[in-house]
Design an enzyme around this catalytic site. Structure first.
Site, mmCIF file in Angstrom:
data_model
loop_
_atom_site.group_PDB
_atom_site.id
_atom_site.type_symbol
_atom_site.label_atom_id
_atom_site.label_comp_id
_atom_site.label_asym_id
_atom_site.label_seq_id
_atom_site.Cartn_x
_atom_site.Cartn_y
_atom_site.Cartn_z
ATOM 1 N N CYS A 35 10.088 6.435 9.920
ATOM 2 C CA CYS A 35 8.769 6.087 9.368
ATOM 3 C C CYS A 35 7.868 5.501 10.445
ATOM 4 C CB CYS A 35 8.931 5.116 8.212
ATOM 5 S SG CYS A 35 9.877 3.659 8.649
ATOM 6 N N GLU B 71 1.754 13.103 8.709
ATOM 7 C CA GLU B 71 3.112 12.710 9.098
ATOM 8 C C GLU B 71 3.993 13.961 9.099
ATOM 9 O OE1 GLU B 71 5.585 10.539 6.270
ATOM 10 O OE2 GLU B 71 6.164 9.182 7.882
HETATM 11 P P1 NAD Z 1 10.376 11.077 -0.747
HETATM 12 O O1 NAD Z 1 9.178 10.293 -1.156
HETATM 13 O O2 NAD Z 1 10.367 12.531 -0.953
HETATM 14 O O3 NAD Z 1 11.675 10.542 -1.526
HETATM 15 C C1 NAD Z 1 12.051 9.185 -1.489
HETATM 16 C C2 NAD Z 1 12.871 8.870 -2.724
HETATM 17 O O4 NAD Z 1 12.025 9.014 -3.869
HETATM 18 C C3 NAD Z 1 14.054 9.831 -2.943
HETATM 19 O O5 NAD Z 1 15.153 9.105 -3.444
HETATM 20 C C4 NAD Z 1 13.512 10.786 -3.987
HETATM 21 O O6 NAD Z 1 14.508 11.390 -4.768
HETATM 22 C C5 NAD Z 1 12.651 9.853 -4.825
HETATM 23 N N1 NAD Z 1 11.606 10.524 -5.614
HETATM 24 C C6 NAD Z 1 10.947 11.675 -5.317
HETATM 25 N N2 NAD Z 1 10.085 11.972 -6.305
HETATM 26 C C7 NAD Z 1 10.189 10.994 -7.240
HETATM 27 C C8 NAD Z 1 9.566 10.748 -8.493
HETATM 28 N N3 NAD Z 1 8.643 11.571 -8.995
HETATM 29 N N4 NAD Z 1 9.914 9.627 -9.182
HETATM 30 C C9 NAD Z 1 10.838 8.775 -8.686
HETATM 31 N N5 NAD Z 1 11.473 8.967 -7.513
HETATM 32 C C10 NAD Z 1 11.159 10.064 -6.791
HETATM 33 O O7 NAD Z 1 10.645 10.683 0.767
HETATM 34 P P2 NAD Z 1 11.800 11.205 1.712
HETATM 35 O O8 NAD Z 1 11.484 12.604 2.121
HETATM 36 O O9 NAD Z 1 13.118 10.905 1.112
HETATM 37 O O10 NAD Z 1 11.630 10.235 2.976
HETATM 38 C C11 NAD Z 1 10.681 10.435 3.969
HETATM 39 C C12 NAD Z 1 9.500 9.510 3.764
HETATM 40 O O11 NAD Z 1 9.948 8.157 3.689
HETATM 41 C C13 NAD Z 1 8.544 9.566 4.945
HETATM 42 O O12 NAD Z 1 7.225 9.594 4.466
HETATM 43 C C14 NAD Z 1 8.814 8.244 5.670
HETATM 44 O O13 NAD Z 1 7.739 7.773 6.440
HETATM 45 C C15 NAD Z 1 9.135 7.347 4.538
HETATM 46 N N6 NAD Z 1 9.869 6.163 4.983
HETATM 47 C C16 NAD Z 1 9.219 4.970 5.020
HETATM 48 C C17 NAD Z 1 9.878 3.836 5.490
HETATM 49 C C18 NAD Z 1 9.180 2.490 5.513
HETATM 50 O O14 NAD Z 1 9.859 1.478 5.651
HETATM 51 N N7 NAD Z 1 7.874 2.429 5.392
HETATM 52 C C19 NAD Z 1 11.207 3.918 5.917
HETATM 53 C C20 NAD Z 1 11.842 5.156 5.870
HETATM 54 C C21 NAD Z 1 11.164 6.274 5.400
#
Ligand code: NAD
Length: 499
Positions: free
Chosen positions: A304, A401
């Site tokens: 991230c 991103e």
């Molecule tokens: P994502 O948003 O696709 O998924 C994250 C989680 O949310 C997963 O467990 C997924 O199953 C769940 N999810 C997806 N749709 C949902 C819904 N409608 N309702 C409830 N839950 C739902 O993200 P990803 O692809 O797993 O991770 C990458 C992203 O995470 C990148 O944007 C990255 O920057 C971010 N990230 C941020 C940090 C931080 O600390 N700011 C740290 C790590 C990753």
């Protein structure tokens, strides 16, 4: 294994581990199949092999787990336990994680493709977080407000109730620890929904939590998809808080679900497009170039706070980029089980195609491809370090991103210009810069719109320091006592005293 395991050691351990994986949900102290009986495949992206079929939870499982979590909270076997006793249980959990650290690291490496050396650092970070939060909980005091003699006003901290933690796949165990550490320490019942791309370490952690003696229903794990079980948790009237790390798009959806249901608290740690600024007065171009390459290529760029926008003062730009390319060349992806690999595989085919699409778009937009851009042949999902120069702020690759090993390099001439370019983003998770001028350091630090600012380093941090973003990077803070505060309510007590 030997004290410093080799590739062969890790391969042998992986073979033994994958023959015996826990794949069921953890509800009410038991591992159980999803109510529907459905499963989904989790695939090793370095080989294309199916590792396991994992329980695919949905709304029915969410309802069951929420009822159990609420009952546990009401019973008070954790929430009303003395903080010192909660501390000891969490320290036992940290101790078990320490004993099983190789297994935990290996599960994340196999599940999402990160190099084993990074996975080992993640395990250390996760253990450190659980320990830090456990140690904090019996050192926090309530308040007595400075009211008059005829009253006693207390400000108490109480747990929220049921916390649903929804986490991503890029640091599966560490992001989990950043959520569950403070949420459990504060006395809540926690339901963890790991990413469907990396559920295995969370399920293993559940078995360790049970062994550590966490009371039934206090920690549960529901593997499954976001739009099914994740959404059901987010819409639940009995969940008091969503602790989320993931994309900005899903973060926005969660805020809507909270509004449609019970106004639950929503803490968001979302995406980033972080600027890393190299001023000509930095100490050492060679060293900064190495750090700048690590800032984007660590964990295959699936970070991230990846330093994905590199802003270089034009007077040193060519000299700097030569050094950067040399550093990046040494970071080519390799077998994630090889302790020498700096980069591993991209998490899955969807993300892999997405990264390659961005690379094609960068070329089409007219950015200058200086390195990489091509996937490696074979069944594994590997993309080498990719560097675009002459990126401008109207290009998609310079704004969105990518979440992969793709660096966008911009040039600038003045400090004012660099600050404006750095802040010209919807995101505000991290920003960094390199300079030896103390006046500039103070000026630029104050003006960068970012949750964290790295001065003459990238990605510095510690359990004592909060982590989180501003703007569309989110509103929460993981780590430190600030995260502990997020998982508790203030209760004000006003007592009238008779004379
Ligand atoms: P994502 O948003 O696709 O998924 C994250 C989680 O949310 C997963 O467990 C997924 O199953 C769940 N999810 C997806 N749709 C949902 C819904 N409608 N309702 C409830 N839950 C739902 O993200 P990803 O692809 O797993 O991770 C990458 C992203 O995470 C990148 O944007 C990255 O920057 C971010 N990230 C941020 C940090 C931080 O600390 N700011 C740290 C790590 C990753």
């Amino acid at each position: 294994m030997s004290p410093t395991p080799t590739l062969a050691d890790w391969q042998a351990k992986a073979a033994a581990l994958t023959a015996n994986l826990e794949t069921r949900a953890f509800i009410d102290d038991e591992f159980v199949a999803a109510e529907s009986g459905e499963t989904f495949a989790t695939i090793n992206p370095a080989t294309g092999e199916i590792l396991a079929k994992v329980a695919s939870c949905d709304a029915a499982d969410a309802d069951k787990a929420v009822t159990v979590a609420r009952a546990a909270f009401t019973r008070g076997s954790w929430a009303r336990l003395a903080p010192t006793a909660r501390k000891h249980a969490l320290l036992r959990l940290a101790g078990l994680m320490e004993r099983h650290r190789d297994t935990l690291a290996l599960l994340d490496t196999l599940d999402m493709g990160k190099p084993i050396s990074s996975a080992q650092s993640d395990v250390s970070g996760a253990i450190g977080c659980i320990r830090h939060q456990a140690e904090s909980i019996d050192k926090l005091y309530g308040e007595v407000a400075p009211t008059g003699d005829d009253t006693l006003a207390l400000v108490l901290r109480e747990p929220l109730g049921v916390v649903a933690a929804i986490v991503p796949w890029n640091f599966p165990l560490m992001m989990t620890a950043w959520k569950i550490g403070p949420a459990l320490a504060a006395g809540n019942s926690v339901i963890l929904k790991p990413s469907e791309k990396s559920p295995l370490s969370a399920l293993y952690l559940a078995s360790l939590a049970r062994e550590a003696g966490l009371p039934s229903g206090v920690f549960q794990v529901l593997p499954g998809f976001g739009h099914t079980v994740g959404k059901a948790l987010a819409l639940s009237m009995e969940v008091n808080c969503l602790a989320f790390t993931g994309s900005t798009g899903v973060g926005k959806q969660l805020l809507q679900y909270a509004g449609q249901s019970n106004l639950k608290r929503v803490y968001l740690e979302c995406g980033g497009k972080s600027p890393n600024i190299v001023f000509a007065d930095c100490k050492d171009l060679d060293s900064v170039a190495r750090h700048a390459a690590e800032a984007i290529f660590y964990n295959q760029g699936e970070v991230c706070i990846a330093g994905s926008r590199l802003l270089v003062e034009n007077s040193v730009r060519e000299a700097f980029i030569d050094r950067l390319l040399a550093a990046a060349e040494s970071m080519q992806p390799g077998d994630p089980l090889d302790p020498a690999s700096f980069m591993g595989a991209i998490v899955d085919r969807t993300q892999y195609e997405r990264v390659l699409d961005y690379i094609r778009q960068g070329v089409a937009e007219g950015a200058r491809l200086r390195m990489g851009g091509k996937p490696q042949a074979g069944p594994g999902l590997f993309i080498g370090p990719t560097v675009f120069d002459d990126v401008t702020d109207d290009m998609v690759i310079g704004r969105e991103e990518i979440f992969g090993p793709v660096l966008s390099v911009f040039g600038f001439d003045t400090e004012e210009q660099a600050i404006a370019m750095a802040n010209d983003s919807d995101y505000g998770l991290a920003a960094g810069f390199w300079s030896q001028d103390i006046d500039r350091i103070m000026r630029v630090t104050r003006r960068l719109q970012s949750g964290q600012v790295f001065v003459n380093n990238w990605a510095g941090g510690d359990q004592t320091v909060p982590f989180g973003g501003v703007k569309q990077s989110g509103n929460g803070r993981d780590k430190s006592h600030h995260s502990l505060e997020e998982y508790s309510e203030l209760k004000s007590v006003w007592m009238s005293l008779s004379s």
